[in-house]
Design a protein around this motif. Sequence first.
Motif, PDB file in Angstrom:
ATOM      1  N   MET A  52       0.851  -1.193   0.000  1.00  0.00           N
ATOM      2  CA  MET A  52       0.000   0.000   0.000  1.00  0.00           C
ATOM      3  C   MET A  52       0.883   1.238   0.000  1.00  0.00           C
ATOM      4  SD  MET A  52      -1.707  -0.561   3.748  1.00  0.00           S
ATOM      5  CE  MET A  52      -1.309  -2.123   4.497  1.00  0.00           C
ATOM      6  N   GLY A  53       0.474   2.244  -0.750  1.00  0.00           N
ATOM      7  CA  GLY A  53       1.263   3.467  -0.828  1.00  0.00           C
ATOM      8  C   GLY A  53       2.309   3.455  -1.939  1.00  0.00           C
ATOM      9  N   ALA A  54       2.460   2.333  -2.637  1.00  0.00           N
ATOM     10  CA  ALA A  54       3.484   2.265  -3.698  1.00  0.00           C
ATOM     11  C   ALA A  54       3.053   3.023  -4.951  1.00  0.00           C
ATOM     12  CB  ALA A  54       3.791   0.806  -4.039  1.00  0.00           C
ATOM     13  N   GLY A  55       1.755   3.285  -5.087  1.00  0.00           N
ATOM     14  CA  GLY A  55       1.280   4.045  -6.251  1.00  0.00           C
ATOM     15  C   GLY A  55       0.700   3.169  -7.346  1.00  0.00           C
ATOM     16  N   LYS A  56       0.240   1.967  -6.980  1.00  0.00           N
ATOM     17  CA  LYS A  56      -0.244   1.023  -7.994  1.00  0.00           C
ATOM     18  C   LYS A  56      -1.425   1.591  -8.792  1.00  0.00           C
ATOM     19  CE  LYS A  56      -1.095  -2.043  -4.792  1.00  0.00           C
ATOM     20  NZ  LYS A  56      -0.636  -1.578  -3.492  1.00  0.00           N
ATOM     21  N   THR A  57      -2.341   2.247  -8.088  1.00  0.00           N
ATOM     22  CA  THR A  57      -3.526   2.764  -8.776  1.00  0.00           C
ATOM     23  C   THR A  57      -3.166   3.941  -9.683  1.00  0.00           C
ATOM     24  OG1 THR A  57      -4.875   2.060  -6.926  1.00  0.00           O
ATOM     25  CG2 THR A  57      -5.871   3.632  -8.423  1.00  0.00           C
ATOM     26  N   ILE A  76       9.330   6.042   2.022  1.00  0.00           N
ATOM     27  CA  ILE A  76       8.406   6.683   1.068  1.00  0.00           C
ATOM     28  C   ILE A  76       6.979   6.182   1.312  1.00  0.00           C
ATOM     29  CG2 ILE A  76       7.775   6.722  -1.393  1.00  0.00           C
ATOM     30  CD1 ILE A  76      10.697   7.246  -1.941  1.00  0.00           C
ATOM     31  N   LEU A  77       6.855   4.886   1.537  1.00  0.00           N
ATOM     32  CA  LEU A  77       5.519   4.339   1.826  1.00  0.00           C
ATOM     33  C   LEU A  77       4.946   5.031   3.060  1.00  0.00           C
ATOM     34  CD1 LEU A  77       6.208   0.507   1.367  1.00  0.00           C
ATOM     35  CD2 LEU A  77       5.127   2.047  -0.275  1.00  0.00           C
ATOM     36  N   TRP A  78       5.778   5.145   4.097  1.00  0.00           N
ATOM     37  CA  TRP A  78       5.299   5.718   5.349  1.00  0.00           C
ATOM     38  C   TRP A  78       4.914   7.187   5.178  1.00  0.00           C
ATOM     39  CZ3 TRP A  78       2.654   4.883   9.261  1.00  0.00           C
ATOM     40  CH2 TRP A  78       2.659   5.731  10.365  1.00  0.00           C
ATOM     41  N   GLU A  79       5.722   7.921   4.446  1.00  0.00           N
ATOM     42  CA  GLU A  79       5.438   9.333   4.183  1.00  0.00           C
ATOM     43  C   GLU A  79       4.055   9.486   3.540  1.00  0.00           C
ATOM     44  OE1 GLU A  79       7.459  11.375   5.598  1.00  0.00           O
ATOM     45  OE2 GLU A  79       6.141  13.000   4.875  1.00  0.00           O
ATOM     46  N   ARG A  80       3.742   8.576   2.611  1.00  0.00           N
ATOM     47  CA  ARG A  80       2.463   8.667   1.904  1.00  0.00           C
ATOM     48  C   ARG A  80       1.289   8.165   2.742  1.00  0.00           C
ATOM     49  NH1 ARG A  80       4.324   6.054  -3.847  1.00  0.00           N
ATOM     50  NH2 ARG A  80       5.634   7.761  -4.544  1.00  0.00           N
ATOM     51  N   LEU A  81       1.571   7.284   3.718  1.00  0.00           N
ATOM     52  CA  LEU A  81       0.471   6.634   4.442  1.00  0.00           C
ATOM     53  C   LEU A  81       0.200   7.193   5.823  1.00  0.00           C
ATOM     54  CD1 LEU A  81       1.407   2.946   3.520  1.00  0.00           C
ATOM     55  CD2 LEU A  81      -0.622   4.165   2.723  1.00  0.00           C
ATOM     56  N   LYS A  82       1.170   7.955   6.353  1.00  0.00           N
ATOM     57  CA  LYS A  82       1.084   8.274   7.794  1.00  0.00           C
ATOM     58  C   LYS A  82      -0.154   9.082   8.163  1.00  0.00           C
ATOM     59  CE  LYS A  82       4.033  12.273   7.659  1.00  0.00           C
ATOM     60  NZ  LYS A  82       5.347  12.827   7.669  1.00  0.00           N
ATOM     61  N   ASP A  83      -0.660   9.902   7.256  1.00  0.00           N
ATOM     62  CA  ASP A  83      -1.854  10.689   7.592  1.00  0.00           C
ATOM     63  C   ASP A  83      -3.124  10.131   6.942  1.00  0.00           C
ATOM     64  OD1 ASP A  83      -0.340  12.516   9.074  1.00  0.00           O
ATOM     65  OD2 ASP A  83       0.264  13.539   7.225  1.00  0.00           O
TER      66      ASP A  83
END
Length: 190
Positions: free
Chosen positions: A23-28, A119-126
């Motif tokens: 999750m957060g990798a940008g798959k979509t 990077i994943l965490w940066e995108r998911l933390k909020d």
Amino acid sequence: MPSNDHQKLRQAVNRPLVLVGMMGAGKTHVGRLLAAALDLPFHDMDGLIEEKAGMSIPEIFGTYGEEKFRDAESNTLRELLEQGPSIVSTGGGVILRSENLQRIKNGSVMIWLDAPIEILWERLKDNKTRPLLHTADPKGTLMQLLQTRKEFYEQAHVHCKIGGEAAESVLANLINILSETLNSDTFQGN
Ligand code: S3P
């Protein structure tokens, strides 16, 4: 209008291209761009599951539990892989069931979007839409999930590493790797 390179790649695509990764990798996001570049249909598995259920992913987890979500995920994957060439973005846990992993490996070109944990965490933390991260230590949970899933993601036919670049750069890189892979004489896809 697809460029010549894109057209050549499109001609080499004879099965679904399935994006996997955390999750957060940008798959979509990347999946949508790839579908537009290659003029192929785009399917977002989580979106389809939400549409069918008439509720959001956190609501599905909360109401029915993770296993029922995983059942819906497996069914949706099976249906999509029967439909011919398209771009499919999956949820990060789709590879947990071995039947799903085998199906993706045998019936598609499996692409791992591999982003580092920071990077994943940066995108998911909020972001509150990932029920598996509703824990006391979401970053620790994310790291654990990556740890246990890595061996499955690593089985992808195509490994696309991501730094902090824009989705358009990821797309350009992915198109290059895919062109090399699919136009190579040795690609068997399993
Ligand atoms: C999950 C990832 C989510 C979604 C669900 C479970 C997972 O999709 O399917 O919350 O197990 O990693 P994204 O990878 O699109 O966030």
